[in-house]
Design a protein around this motif. Sequence first.
Motif, PDB file in Angstrom:
ATOM      1  N   GLN A 145       0.829  -1.208   0.000  1.00 36.08           N
ATOM      2  CA  GLN A 145       0.000   0.000   0.000  1.00 36.08           C
ATOM      3  C   GLN A 145       0.863   1.257   0.000  1.00 36.08           C
ATOM      4  O   GLN A 145       0.576   2.233  -0.700  1.00 36.08           O
ATOM      5  CB  GLN A 145      -0.940  -0.006   1.211  1.00 36.08           C
ATOM      6  CG  GLN A 145      -2.036  -1.063   1.121  1.00 36.08           C
ATOM      7  CD  GLN A 145      -2.904  -1.120   2.362  1.00 36.08           C
ATOM      8  OE1 GLN A 145      -2.437  -0.860   3.471  1.00 36.08           O
ATOM      9  NE2 GLN A 145      -4.177  -1.454   2.188  1.00 36.08           N
ATOM     10  N   ARG A 151      -4.155  -1.195  -3.375  1.00 32.12           N
ATOM     11  CA  ARG A 151      -5.114  -0.145  -3.087  1.00 32.12           C
ATOM     12  C   ARG A 151      -5.058   0.228  -1.610  1.00 32.12           C
ATOM     13  O   ARG A 151      -4.892  -0.621  -0.739  1.00 32.12           O
ATOM     14  CB  ARG A 151      -6.521  -0.599  -3.476  1.00 32.12           C
ATOM     15  CG  ARG A 151      -6.937  -1.908  -2.847  1.00 32.12           C
ATOM     16  CD  ARG A 151      -8.202  -2.483  -3.437  1.00 32.12           C
ATOM     17  NE  ARG A 151      -9.364  -1.629  -3.166  1.00 32.12           N
ATOM     18  CZ  ARG A 151     -10.588  -1.911  -3.592  1.00 32.12           C
ATOM     19  NH1 ARG A 151     -10.791  -3.012  -4.324  1.00 32.12           N
ATOM     20  NH2 ARG A 151     -11.593  -1.112  -3.317  1.00 32.12           N
ATOM     21  N   ASP A 153      -7.565   2.102  -0.071  1.00 34.72           N
ATOM     22  CA  ASP A 153      -8.873   2.453   0.483  1.00 34.72           C
ATOM     23  C   ASP A 153      -9.448   1.362   1.375  1.00 34.72           C
ATOM     24  O   ASP A 153     -10.520   1.538   1.954  1.00 34.72           O
ATOM     25  CB  ASP A 153      -9.862   2.766  -0.648  1.00 34.72           C
ATOM     26  CG  ASP A 153     -10.050   1.588  -1.596  1.00 34.72           C
ATOM     27  OD1 ASP A 153      -9.079   0.834  -1.809  1.00 34.72           O
ATOM     28  OD2 ASP A 153     -11.164   1.421  -2.127  1.00 34.72           O
ATOM     29  N   VAL A 154      -8.745   0.237   1.494  1.00 30.52           N
ATOM     30  CA  VAL A 154      -9.162  -0.848   2.385  1.00 30.52           C
ATOM     31  C   VAL A 154      -8.022  -1.091   3.367  1.00 30.52           C
ATOM     32  O   VAL A 154      -6.874  -1.265   2.966  1.00 30.52           O
ATOM     33  CB  VAL A 154      -9.463  -2.147   1.608  1.00 30.52           C
ATOM     34  CG1 VAL A 154      -9.903  -3.243   2.561  1.00 30.52           C
ATOM     35  CG2 VAL A 154     -10.514  -1.910   0.540  1.00 30.52           C
ATOM     36  N   VAL A 158      -8.150  -5.421   7.316  1.00 29.89           N
ATOM     37  CA  VAL A 158      -9.335  -5.991   6.667  1.00 29.89           C
ATOM     38  C   VAL A 158      -8.910  -6.949   5.562  1.00 29.89           C
ATOM     39  O   VAL A 158      -9.456  -8.063   5.438  1.00 29.89           O
ATOM     40  CB  VAL A 158     -10.235  -4.872   6.095  1.00 29.89           C
ATOM     41  CG1 VAL A 158     -11.401  -5.471   5.309  1.00 29.89           C
ATOM     42  CG2 VAL A 158     -10.739  -3.970   7.211  1.00 29.89           C
ATOM     43  N   VAL A 159      -7.945  -6.543   4.754  1.00 29.99           N
ATOM     44  CA  VAL A 159      -7.436  -7.408   3.681  1.00 29.99           C
ATOM     45  C   VAL A 159      -6.912  -8.713   4.264  1.00 29.99           C
ATOM     46  O   VAL A 159      -7.258  -9.809   3.804  1.00 29.99           O
ATOM     47  CB  VAL A 159      -6.311  -6.686   2.899  1.00 29.99           C
ATOM     48  CG1 VAL A 159      -5.657  -7.649   1.908  1.00 29.99           C
ATOM     49  CG2 VAL A 159      -6.859  -5.470   2.165  1.00 29.99           C
ATOM     50  N   THR A 162      -9.739 -10.908   6.091  1.00 36.82           N
ATOM     51  CA  THR A 162     -10.706 -11.440   5.128  1.00 36.82           C
ATOM     52  C   THR A 162     -10.117 -12.625   4.379  1.00 36.82           C
ATOM     53  O   THR A 162     -10.758 -13.682   4.235  1.00 36.82           O
ATOM     54  CB  THR A 162     -11.135 -10.355   4.133  1.00 36.82           C
ATOM     55  OG1 THR A 162     -11.778  -9.284   4.841  1.00 36.82           O
ATOM     56  CG2 THR A 162     -12.103 -10.918   3.094  1.00 36.82           C
ATOM     57  N   VAL A 197      -6.827  -6.647  -4.457  1.00 38.60           N
ATOM     58  CA  VAL A 197      -6.028  -5.729  -3.642  1.00 38.60           C
ATOM     59  C   VAL A 197      -5.105  -4.843  -4.489  1.00 38.60           C
ATOM     60  O   VAL A 197      -4.610  -3.833  -3.981  1.00 38.60           O
ATOM     61  CB  VAL A 197      -5.165  -6.496  -2.599  1.00 38.60           C
ATOM     62  CG1 VAL A 197      -6.061  -7.221  -1.627  1.00 38.60           C
ATOM     63  CG2 VAL A 197      -4.178  -7.436  -3.251  1.00 38.60           C
TER      64      VAL A 197
END
Length: 206
Positions: A145, A151, A153-154, A158-159, A162, A197
Amino acid sequence: MTERGGARVPRGEARDRIVAAATELFGRQGYEATTTRQIVEAAQVTKGAMYHWFSSKEELLTSIYRELLAEQTARLEAIAGGAGPADVRLHDAVTDLFAHMDEHAEPLTVWARSMHLVAGEHAAAVRAERRRYQHLFQDLVEEGQKTGVFRGDVLATVVTNTFLSGIVQIYRWFRPEGPLTRRELGEQMVALFLDGVRTVPTAEPA
């Protein structure tokens, strides 16, 4: 050395026999339905040999998983600490994870089905080791990132959670007799995950 039926079994070999027998029995009839006596008989070792290595059936189950988790963590650490862009290393990491899962499908499936039965110090030890794996994975996502290949924005948490939570649930729906092998499933999940991602290129003005 331990004895079984008059034959002497080296201690290291006895441990391997116990682990192999327990894995097969847990997978075939379930952790709760498997008794220590059944494991000892299947491994062809003495009860003393069993308790020399494992204080309980619960410790045996968690030991099997913790050894595999330690392997996964060491492999991730080596890949994450290597050279190359973060997206390439993350691709290598998740591909390697599926390869390891394919190599050890039976004991990992046993753990996924039985982990809710483990509590106390054994559960705490597993959680601590899983956090180490998760932190290494998350650090790699965060690196990507920061360099703009993933990306932003997440959140990386969370990535990470998940993806890893989805991996744990594979045993619920994957069938070896289905249209995909575990390796093929891994390739599709890796592609789906990484496409999700990676930074989406900005469209050129018309």
